[in-house]
Design an enzyme around this catalytic site. Structure first.
Site, PDB file in Angstrom:
ATOM      1  N   GLY A   1       2.675 -15.330   7.000  1.00 34.42           N
ATOM      2  CA  GLY A   1       2.091 -14.999   8.050  1.00 34.42           C
ATOM      3  C   GLY A   1       3.116 -14.660   9.351  1.00 34.42           C
ATOM      4  CB  THR A   2       2.383 -12.498  12.321  1.00 38.15           C
ATOM      5  OG1 THR A   2       1.305 -12.933  12.620  1.00 38.15           O
ATOM      6  CG2 THR A   2       2.182 -11.209  11.589  1.00 38.15           C
TER       7      THR A   2
ATOM      8  NE  ARG B   1      -2.800  -1.570   3.247  1.00 37.71           N
ATOM      9  CZ  ARG B   1      -3.196  -1.762   4.527  1.00 37.71           C
ATOM     10  NH1 ARG B   1      -4.032  -0.889   4.824  1.00 37.71           N
ATOM     11  NH2 ARG B   1      -2.665  -2.750   5.188  1.00 37.71           N
TER      12      ARG B   1
ATOM     13  N   GLY C   1       8.475  -3.758  12.416  1.00 36.93           N
ATOM     14  CA  GLY C   1       9.451  -2.980  11.853  1.00 36.93           C
ATOM     15  C   GLY C   1       8.551  -1.746  11.305  1.00 36.93           C
ATOM     16  CG  ASP C   2       4.704  -2.226  10.022  1.00 29.18           C
ATOM     17  OD1 ASP C   2       4.676  -2.378  11.289  1.00 29.18           O
ATOM     18  OD2 ASP C   2       4.050  -2.554   9.087  1.00 29.18           O
TER      19      ASP C   2
ATOM     20  CG  ASN D   1      -0.760  -0.603   7.308  1.00 32.88           C
ATOM     21  OD1 ASN D   1       0.091  -1.447   7.449  1.00 32.88           O
ATOM     22  ND2 ASN D   1      -1.706  -0.022   8.216  1.00 32.88           N
TER      23      ASN D   1
HETATM   24  C1  UD1 Z   1      -1.423  -8.258  12.413  1.00 30.21           C
HETATM   25  C2  UD1 Z   1      -2.123  -9.096  13.495  1.00 30.21           C
HETATM   26  C3  UD1 Z   1      -3.478  -8.370  13.986  1.00 30.21           C
HETATM   27  C4  UD1 Z   1      -2.941  -7.097  14.551  1.00 30.21           C
HETATM   28  C5  UD1 Z   1      -2.028  -6.127  13.612  1.00 30.21           C
HETATM   29  C6  UD1 Z   1      -1.747  -4.937  14.275  1.00 30.21           C
HETATM   30  C7  UD1 Z   1      -1.763 -11.526  12.904  1.00 30.21           C
HETATM   31  C8  UD1 Z   1      -2.298 -12.709  12.128  1.00 30.21           C
HETATM   32  N1  UD1 Z   1      -2.548 -10.276  12.872  1.00 30.21           N
HETATM   33  O1  UD1 Z   1      -2.332  -7.878  11.509  1.00 30.21           O
HETATM   34  O2  UD1 Z   1      -4.170  -9.118  15.031  1.00 30.21           O
HETATM   35  O3  UD1 Z   1      -4.065  -6.142  14.909  1.00 30.21           O
HETATM   36  O4  UD1 Z   1      -1.025  -6.924  13.132  1.00 30.21           O
HETATM   37  O5  UD1 Z   1      -1.190  -4.309  13.230  1.00 30.21           O
HETATM   38  O6  UD1 Z   1      -0.558 -11.344  13.402  1.00 30.21           O
HETATM   39  N2  UD1 Z   1       4.911  -9.670   8.572  1.00 30.21           N
HETATM   40  C9  UD1 Z   1       6.076 -10.710   8.343  1.00 30.21           C
HETATM   41  N3  UD1 Z   1       5.783 -11.714   7.706  1.00 30.21           N
HETATM   42  C10 UD1 Z   1       4.819 -12.217   7.246  1.00 30.21           C
HETATM   43  C11 UD1 Z   1       3.565 -11.405   7.483  1.00 30.21           C
HETATM   44  C12 UD1 Z   1       3.710 -10.220   8.116  1.00 30.21           C
HETATM   45  O7  UD1 Z   1       7.046 -10.319   8.691  1.00 30.21           O
HETATM   46  O8  UD1 Z   1       4.678 -13.165   6.587  1.00 30.21           O
HETATM   47  C13 UD1 Z   1       5.117  -8.717   9.279  1.00 30.21           C
HETATM   48  C14 UD1 Z   1       4.890  -7.355   8.424  1.00 30.21           C
HETATM   49  O9  UD1 Z   1       6.174  -6.939   7.797  1.00 30.21           O
HETATM   50  C15 UD1 Z   1       4.518  -6.305   9.533  1.00 30.21           C
HETATM   51  C16 UD1 Z   1       3.960  -7.237  10.739  1.00 30.21           C
HETATM   52  O10 UD1 Z   1       4.368  -8.607  10.425  1.00 30.21           O
HETATM   53  O11 UD1 Z   1       5.729  -5.593  10.208  1.00 30.21           O
HETATM   54  C17 UD1 Z   1       2.318  -7.184  10.495  1.00 30.21           C
HETATM   55  O12 UD1 Z   1       1.857  -7.710   9.268  1.00 30.21           O
HETATM   56  P1  UD1 Z   1       0.603  -7.262   8.785  1.00 30.21           P
HETATM   57  O13 UD1 Z   1       0.447  -7.842   7.504  1.00 30.21           O
HETATM   58  O14 UD1 Z   1       0.316  -5.779   8.730  1.00 30.21           O
HETATM   59  O15 UD1 Z   1      -0.496  -7.884   9.900  1.00 30.21           O
HETATM   60  P2  UD1 Z   1      -2.055  -7.522   9.870  1.00 30.21           P
HETATM   61  O16 UD1 Z   1      -2.567  -8.542   8.985  1.00 30.21           O
HETATM   62  O17 UD1 Z   1      -2.014  -6.107   9.957  1.00 30.21           O
HETATM   63 CA    CA Z   2      -0.286  -3.712   9.476  1.00 31.83          CA
END
Ligand code: UD1
Ligand code: CA
Length: 497
Positions: free
Chosen positions: A84-85, A19, A108-109, A235
């Site tokens: 996924g996280t 985004r 990191g963001d 974002n």
């Molecule tokens: C995540 C949380 C959500 C929370 C939100 C807060 C999960 C499943 N959901 O959602 O409950 O309210 O953050 O902002 O954890 N990242 C990785 N690898 C991945 C995916 C993400 O390193 O495969 C990192 C991203 O770079 C980012 C962070 O994890 O820094 C969050 O990722 P993002 O995709 O923004 O998570 P949300 O879906 O927003």
């Molecule tokens: Ca996010």
């Protein structure tokens, strides 16, 4: 335990950040003079972990190079193609050698997070002997966030449901998951081995660790922060600007509380790494960037941009742009001057209006007051460069150095053609083009002798305003019409030295 330090912090930075619509990876975008990632790592480091890991995947090489430059102590873990996280944390833990203790997970963001909040989270987590403690916030619009599911008495967290997986009733919950947690390391490793990708996004959710721990009969807690901005992530570029403005507001507040006057916070931008001494005054429309360091009681602005510049105590810098410059104690600069890298102005020195300097050491009490260029030069103490003095450092092929001693008086509109040197106490006449060294104490002159062609305007500009003004001024001394022939001209000239 008063200030327990975590065993490790894992900072997630593998996501793509689409985004942002940018060729630059999201976590490398900057606010407050640092990348989002460096802000996040600085907060993580402030929690005092034994091990600090960043998880990368998107634009891995670029982000890793940035870390090598700005945070070489951070361990890099690579996330594989499993999304996924949860997977990100699992990959991060691959770099953690500890087997027990508390591990923090942050993003990191999320640039405004501070070390005190992380330390508070660790303290609350360890005091409650919890398996997981999640940092939450109550927000007006929880759309998109994971929602916190609490036990009836509210003390325990039952789990987190992602927005996309939530029922309508769950979507009404306004307590959201910030994505920042303290985990018991052993519980975390074990639970991550058990999570799946059976959810709306087909990802390994870190949030599933909470319900797994809960099902295992472990305690899962939440710490609620009322500082919503602190846990907010970037974002898109709208949020980048919003969090940039908020960070700036917090930085300015910190300086003001420490005794710095900021006349107009609305037009003042100060980077996170800038330091400012007590009783300095920052006037409107000032930007202080990088590692700029302002001394006590200095006055900066209005309308000044300083980057990696050191300003001594009591100095005054007005309507100036400077990069990698050093401005001495009680010196003055501006208005409308441009100090380029390598400019060093001594104590009580002066760089006045419309002056450009580069790689120039200007000694204590030396003045370059008006309309000059000084490049690749070293000037002693107590010297004065007359108005319009130019150091011609570049012959079109090479750049050469100019040396000017102490207590030198350079006449207005002199050109110092490098390489050249002027000894202590040397003088130049106005308009001198200095091509040869001037010994100490000598006066250098080479402007050509002046000829006055008397009555010239009366003859050649007769009928113009200038001609009439000259005629009126000369009155009875005006040469007669007979003198208008060109042959008479010679006799009307005389040399004047
Ligand atoms: C995540 C949380 C959500 C929370 C939100 C807060 C999960 C499943 N959901 O959602 O409950 O309210 O953050 O902002 O954890 N990242 C990785 N690898 C991945 C995916 C993400 O390193 O495969 C990192 C991203 O770079 C980012 C962070 O994890 O820094 C969050 O990722 P993002 O995709 O923004 O998570 P949300 O879906 O927003
Ligand atoms: Ca996010």
């Amino acid at each position: 335990m008063n200030n327990p330090a975590p065993a490790a912090v894992v900072v997630l930075a593998a996501g793509a950040g689409t985004r942002m619509r940018s060729r630059t990876p999201k976590v490398l975008h900057e606010i407050g003079g640092r990348s989002l990632l460096i802000h996040a790592l600085t907060a993580a480091e402030g929690a005092g972990p034994a091990e600090l890991v960043a998880v990368l995947r998107h634009e891995r090489e670029r982000v890793a190079a940035h870390l090598a430059d700005h945070a070489p102590e951070v361990l890099i873990a690579d996330q594989d193609e499993i999304p996924g996280t949860g997977r990100a944390v699992q990959c991060g833990l691959g770099k953690v050698t500890a087997t027990e203790g508390t591990v923090l997970v942050t993003y990191g963001d999320v640039p405004l997070l501070d070390p005190a909040t992380l330390r508070g989270l660790v303290a609350a987590h360890e005091e409650a002997a919890a398996a997981v403690t999640v940092l939450t916030a109550t927000v007006p619009d929880p759309t998109g966030y994971g929602r916190i599911l609490r036990s009836e008495d509210g003390a325990e967290v039952l789990g987190i449901v992602e927005h996309k997986d939530a029922t309508d009733t769950q979507r009404e919950i306004v307590e959201i998951n910030s994505g920042i947690y303290a985990f018991d390391l052993a519980v975390l490793r074990d639970a991550l081995d058990r999570i799946t990708t059976t959810n709306a996004q087909g990802e390994m959710y870190l949030t599933d660790v909470l319900s797994i721990a809960r099902q295992d009969g472990r305690s899962v807690r939440a710490v609620v922060t009322d500082d919503q901005m602190m846990v907010e992530g970037v974002n898109d570029r709208v949020q980048l600007a919003q969090l940039g403005a908020e960070m700036n507001r917090r930085i300015l507040e910190g300086h003001m509380r420490a005794g710095v006057t900021v006349v107009d916070p609305g037009s003042t931008w100060i980077d996170a790494d800038v330091s400012i001494g007590q009783d300095a005054i920052i006037r409107p429309w000032v930007q202080l960037h990088g590692a700029t360091d302002i001394g006590e009681e200095a006055e900066i602005g209005p309308e000044t941009t300083l980057t990696d510049t050191e300003v001594g105590p009591g100095a005054c810098v007005v309507r100036t742009q400077a990069t990698l410059a050093v401005i001495g104690k009680d010196a003055s600069v501006g208005p409308f001057s441009y100090l380029r890298p390598g400019t060093v102005l001594g104590t009580k020195g002066k760089i006045g209006g419309f002056v450009e300097t580069k790689n120039a050491q200007i000694g204590d009490g030396t003045k370059v007051p008006h309309l000059s260029y000084v490049g690749d030069a070293e000037i002693g103490e107590g010297t004065n460069l007359g108005a319009g003095t130019i150091v011609a450092n570049y012959d079109g092929v090479t750049k050469s150095r100019t040396t000017v001693g102490s207590h030198v008086r350079v006449g207005a509109d002199s050109v110092l053609v490098a390489p050249v040197s002027l000894g202590d106490g040397a003088h130049t006449g106005a308009g001198t083009v200095v091509r040869k060294d001037v010994p100490p104490g000598a006066l250098a002159v080479n402007a050509s002798a002046q000829r006055n062609m008397e009555g010239w305007a009366l003859r050649r500009r007769a009928g113009t305003a200038a001609g009439e003004a000259a005629r009126a001024a000369l009155g009875e001394h005006a040469p007669g019409d007979a003198a208008s022939g060109s042959g008479a001209q010679e006799s009307k000239e005389h040399e004047q030295r």
